[in-house]
Design a protein around this motif. Structure first.
Motif, PDB file in Angstrom:
ATOM      1  N   ILE A 143       0.846  -1.207   0.000  1.00  0.00           N
ATOM      2  CA  ILE A 143       0.000   0.000   0.000  1.00  0.00           C
ATOM      3  C   ILE A 143       0.873   1.245   0.000  1.00  0.00           C
ATOM      4  CG2 ILE A 143      -1.684   1.334   1.343  1.00  0.00           C
ATOM      5  CD1 ILE A 143      -2.887  -1.389   2.212  1.00  0.00           C
ATOM      6  N   ARG A 144       1.970   1.246   0.789  1.00  0.00           N
ATOM      7  CA  ARG A 144       2.890   2.396   0.812  1.00  0.00           C
ATOM      8  C   ARG A 144       3.525   2.628  -0.559  1.00  0.00           C
ATOM      9  NH1 ARG A 144       5.186   0.772   6.223  1.00  0.00           N
ATOM     10  NH2 ARG A 144       6.231  -0.703   4.906  1.00  0.00           N
ATOM     11  N   GLU A 145       3.927   1.540  -1.231  1.00  0.00           N
ATOM     12  CA  GLU A 145       4.544   1.667  -2.555  1.00  0.00           C
ATOM     13  C   GLU A 145       3.548   2.237  -3.571  1.00  0.00           C
ATOM     14  OE1 GLU A 145       6.597  -1.827  -3.994  1.00  0.00           O
ATOM     15  OE2 GLU A 145       7.470  -2.207  -2.019  1.00  0.00           O
ATOM     16  N   LEU A 146       2.283   1.773  -3.498  1.00  0.00           N
ATOM     17  CA  LEU A 146       1.259   2.322  -4.384  1.00  0.00           C
ATOM     18  C   LEU A 146       1.048   3.809  -4.112  1.00  0.00           C
ATOM     19  CD1 LEU A 146      -1.434  -0.502  -4.500  1.00  0.00           C
ATOM     20  CD2 LEU A 146      -0.257   0.478  -6.452  1.00  0.00           C
ATOM     21  N   ASP A 147       1.055   4.183  -2.834  1.00  0.00           N
ATOM     22  CA  ASP A 147       0.874   5.582  -2.461  1.00  0.00           C
ATOM     23  C   ASP A 147       2.019   6.437  -3.013  1.00  0.00           C
ATOM     24  OD1 ASP A 147      -0.451   7.705  -1.122  1.00  0.00           O
ATOM     25  OD2 ASP A 147       1.077   7.591   0.476  1.00  0.00           O
ATOM     26  N   ALA A 148       3.241   5.914  -2.958  1.00  0.00           N
ATOM     27  CA  ALA A 148       4.402   6.653  -3.470  1.00  0.00           C
ATOM     28  C   ALA A 148       4.302   6.848  -4.982  1.00  0.00           C
ATOM     29  CB  ALA A 148       5.689   5.909  -3.130  1.00  0.00           C
ATOM     30  N   LEU A 149       3.666   5.926  -5.672  1.00  0.00           N
ATOM     31  CA  LEU A 149       3.511   6.053  -7.121  1.00  0.00           C
ATOM     32  C   LEU A 149       2.311   6.924  -7.504  1.00  0.00           C
ATOM     33  CD1 LEU A 149       4.222   2.364  -8.223  1.00  0.00           C
ATOM     34  CD2 LEU A 149       5.692   4.335  -8.576  1.00  0.00           C
ATOM     35  N   GLU A 194      -6.516   0.816  -3.314  1.00  0.00           N
ATOM     36  CA  GLU A 194      -7.208  -0.108  -4.219  1.00  0.00           C
ATOM     37  C   GLU A 194      -6.502  -0.194  -5.567  1.00  0.00           C
ATOM     38  OE1 GLU A 194      -9.669  -1.998  -3.118  1.00  0.00           O
ATOM     39  OE2 GLU A 194      -9.348  -1.000  -1.210  1.00  0.00           O
ATOM     40  N   GLY A 195      -5.446   0.611  -5.762  1.00  0.00           N
ATOM     41  CA  GLY A 195      -4.714   0.592  -7.021  1.00  0.00           C
ATOM     42  C   GLY A 195      -5.254   1.558  -8.045  1.00  0.00           C
ATOM     43  N   GLU A 196      -6.176   2.432  -7.635  1.00  0.00           N
ATOM     44  CA  GLU A 196      -6.738   3.427  -8.544  1.00  0.00           C
ATOM     45  C   GLU A 196      -5.923   4.712  -8.437  1.00  0.00           C
ATOM     46  OE1 GLU A 196      -9.179   2.646 -10.630  1.00  0.00           O
ATOM     47  OE2 GLU A 196      -9.219   0.652  -9.736  1.00  0.00           O
ATOM     48  N   PRO A 197      -5.785   5.463  -9.542  1.00  0.00           N
ATOM     49  CA  PRO A 197      -5.030   6.723  -9.480  1.00  0.00           C
ATOM     50  C   PRO A 197      -5.706   7.706  -8.528  1.00  0.00           C
ATOM     51  CG  PRO A 197      -5.559   6.149 -11.776  1.00  0.00           C
ATOM     52  CD  PRO A 197      -6.245   5.168 -10.887  1.00  0.00           C
ATOM     53  N   LYS A 198      -4.872   8.420  -7.782  1.00  0.00           N
ATOM     54  CA  LYS A 198      -5.419   9.430  -6.853  1.00  0.00           C
ATOM     55  C   LYS A 198      -5.942  10.604  -7.657  1.00  0.00           C
ATOM     56  CE  LYS A 198      -2.478   8.470  -2.898  1.00  0.00           C
ATOM     57  NZ  LYS A 198      -1.488   9.033  -1.985  1.00  0.00           N
ATOM     58  N   THR A 199      -7.008  11.230  -7.130  1.00  0.00           N
ATOM     59  CA  THR A 199      -7.580  12.388  -7.821  1.00  0.00           C
ATOM     60  C   THR A 199      -6.723  13.603  -7.561  1.00  0.00           C
ATOM     61  OG1 THR A 199      -8.958  12.846  -5.912  1.00  0.00           O
ATOM     62  CG2 THR A 199      -9.927  11.480  -7.661  1.00  0.00           C
ATOM     63  N   ALA A 200      -6.915  14.653  -8.341  1.00  0.00           N
ATOM     64  CA  ALA A 200      -6.122  15.886  -8.199  1.00  0.00           C
ATOM     65  C   ALA A 200      -6.475  16.629  -6.928  1.00  0.00           C
ATOM     66  CB  ALA A 200      -6.336  16.786  -9.411  1.00  0.00           C
ATOM     67  N   ALA A 201      -7.652  16.395  -6.362  1.00  0.00           N
ATOM     68  CA  ALA A 201      -8.085  17.102  -5.153  1.00  0.00           C
ATOM     69  C   ALA A 201      -7.325  16.639  -3.932  1.00  0.00           C
ATOM     70  CB  ALA A 201      -9.577  16.887  -4.943  1.00  0.00           C
ATOM     71  N   ALA A 202      -6.898  15.392  -3.890  1.00  0.00           N
ATOM     72  CA  ALA A 202      -6.217  14.871  -2.720  1.00  0.00           C
ATOM     73  C   ALA A 202      -4.891  15.561  -2.451  1.00  0.00           C
ATOM     74  CB  ALA A 202      -6.032  13.370  -2.840  1.00  0.00           C
TER      75      ALA A 202
END
Length: 193
Positions: free
Chosen positions: A167-173, A178-186
Motif C-alpha cells: 500500500i505504501r509503494e502504491l501511495d508513493a507512485l 485499491e490501485g486506482e489513481p489518486k484524484t487531483a483534489a487529494a
C-alpha cells in the motif's frame, strides 16, 4: 615386359604369366635372388581388407557431411515452418535495420531517446502500479483464507505480512490502496497555502 609391382613386390611377366619377386640388392651389397610365386597365392599385403560401409559411416560420423545429403541440397533457402520462426526472423531483420540506421544517422538517435524518456516515467509508474495491485489483491485473498481457518505456507504468510508495504509503494507512485489513481483534489488538501 613385367607389370607394376603389387604392395608385396610381386611382378607378373606378361609373356609367360609367371609371377615372381625380382632380385634386389641388400644394404650390405649382396644380391637377393628372385623368388617365384605359386599361381593363385596372394600374400597378406595384397589382400584387400573388407570395409563395411555402415560401420565406416558410423566411425566417420561428425567428420564430414551427412551421407546421402548432397542430393537434398537446393539453391532455395529453407522456408520457415512455424509462426514463431517467422516472427523471430522479422525481429532480427528489424534489429539489423535499426542498428544500420543508428550507425548512419547518429544525430537522430538522441531525439528518439528523449521521446522515450518523456513517456517512460508515466508508463513505468502505471506498469509498477499494475503489478503492485495484483500482488496486493493476492495478499488480501490469502489474508481472507487465513482468517477463514486455512493453514498457509510460509511464503504465503510472508505475502500477507507485506500488505502494508505494498500500500505504501502504491501511495508513493500516486495510487490509492485499491490501485486506482489518486484524484487531483487529494494532493491540494495536504499541501499548505
Amino acid at each position: 615386359m613385367p607389370s607394376q609391382p603389387t604392395a608385396s613386390g610381386i611382378v607378373t611377366d606378361e609373356r609367360s604369366g609367371e609371377r615372381h619377386i625380382p632380385e634386389s640388392k641388400r644394404a650390405d651389397g649382396s644380391v637377393r635372388k628372385a623368388i617365384k610365386v605359386r599361381p593363385g597365392y596372394r600374400p597378406p599385403e595384397d589382400v584387400e581388407v573388407y570395409r563395411n560401409p555402415i560401420a565406416e559411416n558410423f566411425r566417420n560420423r561428425g567428420k564430414g557431411p551427412v551421407p546421402g545429403a548432397e542430393g537434398l541440397k537446393s539453391d532455395k533457402p529453407a522456408q520457415a515452418s512455424s509462426a514463431a520462426v517467422n516472427k523471430n526472423a522479422k525481429r532480427r531483420e528489424a534489429r539489423k535495420k535499426a542498428k544500420a540506421a543508428g550507425a548512419t544517422q547518429s544525430e537522430e538517435a538522441p531525439a528518439v531517446e528523449v521521446k522515450k524518456e518523456e513517456l517512460d516515467p508515466e508508463a513505468e509508474n502505471e506498469k509498477k502500479a499494475r503489478t503492485l495491485k495484483k500482488k496486493l489483491r493476492q495478499a488480501k485473498e490469502l489474508k481472507e483464507k487465513k482468517e477463514g481457518g486455512q493453514v498457509l505456507l510460509p511464503e504465503q504468510i510472508a505475502k500477507v505480512i507485506k500488505i502494508s508495504e505494498l500500500i505504501r509503494e502504491l501511495d508513493a507512485l500516486g495510487f490509492d490502496a485499491e490501485g486506482e489513481p489518486k484524484t487531483a483534489a487529494a494532493p491540494t488538501e495536504t499541501s499548505p497555502e
